[in-house]
Design an enzyme around this catalytic site. Structure first.
Site, PDB file in Angstrom:
ATOM      1  N   GLU A   1      -5.891   4.240   8.120  1.00 54.55           N
ATOM      2  CA  GLU A   1      -5.295   3.750   6.925  1.00 54.55           C
ATOM      3  C   GLU A   1      -5.315   2.200   6.625  1.00 54.55           C
ATOM      4  O   GLU A   1      -5.720   1.563   5.579  1.00 54.55           O
ATOM      5  CB  GLU A   1      -3.861   4.098   6.560  1.00 54.55           C
ATOM      6  CG  GLU A   1      -3.291   3.889   4.747  1.00 54.55           C
ATOM      7  CD  GLU A   1      -4.190   4.364   4.034  1.00 54.55           C
ATOM      8  OE1 GLU A   1      -4.807   3.888   2.970  1.00 54.55           O
ATOM      9  OE2 GLU A   1      -4.416   5.914   3.911  1.00 54.55           O
TER      10      GLU A   1
ATOM     11  N   GLU B   1     -10.911  -2.057   1.608  1.00 46.69           N
ATOM     12  CA  GLU B   1     -10.325  -2.539   0.177  1.00 46.69           C
ATOM     13  C   GLU B   1     -10.013  -3.851  -0.235  1.00 46.69           C
ATOM     14  O   GLU B   1     -10.636  -4.387  -1.333  1.00 46.69           O
ATOM     15  CB  GLU B   1      -9.325  -1.554  -0.262  1.00 46.69           C
ATOM     16  CG  GLU B   1      -9.479   0.099  -0.375  1.00 46.69           C
ATOM     17  CD  GLU B   1      -8.319   0.828  -0.648  1.00 46.69           C
ATOM     18  OE1 GLU B   1      -7.371   0.106  -0.847  1.00 46.69           O
ATOM     19  OE2 GLU B   1      -8.626   2.018  -0.777  1.00 46.69           O
TER      20      GLU B   1
ATOM     21  N   GLU C   1       0.826  -1.159   0.040  1.00 45.05           N
ATOM     22  CA  GLU C   1      -0.087   0.069   0.002  1.00 45.05           C
ATOM     23  C   GLU C   1       0.803   1.145  -0.210  1.00 45.05           C
ATOM     24  O   GLU C   1       1.437   1.625   1.045  1.00 45.05           O
ATOM     25  CB  GLU C   1      -0.929   0.072   1.364  1.00 45.05           C
ATOM     26  CG  GLU C   1      -2.081  -1.057   1.299  1.00 45.05           C
ATOM     27  CD  GLU C   1      -3.149  -0.586   0.092  1.00 45.05           C
ATOM     28  OE1 GLU C   1      -3.350   0.796  -0.178  1.00 45.05           O
ATOM     29  OE2 GLU C   1      -3.654  -1.310  -0.461  1.00 45.05           O
TER      30      GLU C   1
END
Length: 122
Positions: free
Chosen positions: A69, A76, A28
């Protein structure tokens, strides 16, 4: 009814958590940016001429976007596990995760702004 679940120990749970941090860091780019923000912020927080209480407030607040995050990354991945095709609910879930990160950054900016104002202007 016995569930087919492995037995968890503190060692195993810690290993799973560290594996998660490694995976998110490797895959990420936005998380790596959050870690950069965290590092720069932490150095800045402790270099400012403030009392320990203000240092602690600034330092602890830096964890908020990092945690957001990680949650966004989990959302996701879960959505991508279910479908790669465009689906309105998948888009809404991903947008909600992005909103979480955005609000966490706004909260961080507010905490830093108010803390620094209080420390230097009052």
């Amino acid at each position: 009814m016995a569930l087919n679940k492995p037995r968890y120990t503190l060692f195993k749970n810690t290993r799973y958590a560290l594996n998660g941090l490694i995976e998110v860091t490797q895959n990420e780019p936005s998380f790596r940016l959050q870690i950069l923000l965290f590092t720069v912020g932490m150095i800045s927080a402790w270099c400012l001429p403030l009392s320990f209480e203000y240092h602690a407030i600034l330092a602890v607040s830096l964890f908020i976007p990092v945690i957001a995050e990680i949650i966004n990354s989990a959302i996701e991945r879960t959505v991508d596990l279910v479908t790669f095709e465009h689906h309105e609910l998948a888009k809404r879930a991903k947008d909600a995760g992005a909103a979480l990160v955005f609000l966490s950054l706004a909260m961080l900016a507010s905490i830093w702004g108010l803390t620094l104002y209080r420390a230097f202007c009052l």
